[in-house]
Write a protein that holds these residues in place. Structure first.
Motif, short mmCIF file in Angstrom:
data_model
loop_
_atom_site.label_atom_id
_atom_site.label_comp_id
_atom_site.label_asym_id
_atom_site.label_seq_id
_atom_site.Cartn_x
_atom_site.Cartn_y
_atom_site.Cartn_z
N UNK A 1 -2.12 6.35 2.36
CA UNK A 1 -1.18 6.35 1.24
C UNK A 1 -0.37 5.06 1.11
N UNK A 2 -0.19 4.35 2.21
CA UNK A 2 0.54 3.08 2.18
C UNK A 2 -0.24 1.97 1.52
N UNK A 3 -1.51 2.21 1.27
CA UNK A 3 -2.36 1.18 0.68
C UNK A 3 -1.89 0.79 -0.72
N UNK A 4 -1.27 1.70 -1.45
CA UNK A 4 -0.82 1.39 -2.81
C UNK A 4 0.14 0.21 -2.79
N UNK A 5 1.20 0.31 -2.00
CA UNK A 5 2.16 -0.79 -1.91
C UNK A 5 1.55 -2.01 -1.24
N UNK A 6 0.70 -1.78 -0.25
CA UNK A 6 0.08 -2.90 0.46
C UNK A 6 -0.76 -3.76 -0.48
N UNK A 7 -1.58 -3.13 -1.31
CA UNK A 7 -2.45 -3.90 -2.21
C UNK A 7 -1.65 -4.57 -3.33
N UNK A 8 -0.57 -3.94 -3.77
CA UNK A 8 0.30 -4.59 -4.76
C UNK A 8 0.91 -5.86 -4.17
N UNK A 9 1.41 -5.77 -2.95
CA UNK A 9 2.02 -6.92 -2.28
C UNK A 9 0.96 -7.99 -1.99
N UNK A 10 -0.21 -7.57 -1.55
CA UNK A 10 -1.30 -8.51 -1.25
C UNK A 10 -1.69 -9.29 -2.50
N UNK B 1 -6.73 -2.48 -11.23
CA UNK B 1 -6.34 -1.08 -11.37
C UNK B 1 -6.25 -0.41 -10.02
N UNK B 2 -5.47 0.67 -9.99
CA UNK B 2 -5.40 1.51 -8.80
C UNK B 2 -5.28 2.95 -9.26
N UNK B 3 -5.95 3.85 -8.53
CA UNK B 3 -5.94 5.26 -8.90
C UNK B 3 -6.04 6.11 -7.65
N UNK B 4 -5.54 7.34 -7.75
CA UNK B 4 -5.61 8.28 -6.64
C UNK B 4 -6.29 9.55 -7.12
N UNK B 5 -7.21 10.05 -6.30
CA UNK B 5 -7.88 11.32 -6.62
C UNK B 5 -8.33 11.96 -5.32
N UNK B 6 -7.86 13.17 -5.08
CA UNK B 6 -8.28 13.92 -3.91
C UNK B 6 -7.98 13.25 -2.58
#
Length: 75
Positions: free
Chosen positions: A41-50, A60-65
């Protein structure tokens, strides 16, 4: 979305998804798109910062299941 290469980072925790992404992008020509699938779940902020730090565009970023999918374009 069309992509040129896919990275499976499922089951990996921070910072491994980012490190693997960085390595994959290094092997790709400018303008190509990398698809990353992660479960951290921390990947969202990590990839935005990266994206901000490196100049590679997070398309784009998306979450499913419980899986997070990112598309990143190499600068």
């Amino acid at each position: 979305m069309n992509f040129d290469k896919e990275l499976d980072a499922r089951g990996l925790n921070c910072p491994l998804p980012i490190l693997r992404c960085k390595k994959s992008l290094a092997d790709m020509p400018s303008g190509q798109v990398l698809k990353i699938v992660a479960t951290d779940p921390g990947a969202i902020k990590d990839f935005q910062a990266f994206s901000k730090q490196t100049g590679n565009e997070l398309l784009s970023s998306a979450e499913a299941g419980g899986e997070y999918t990112f598309f990143m374009k190499k600068k």
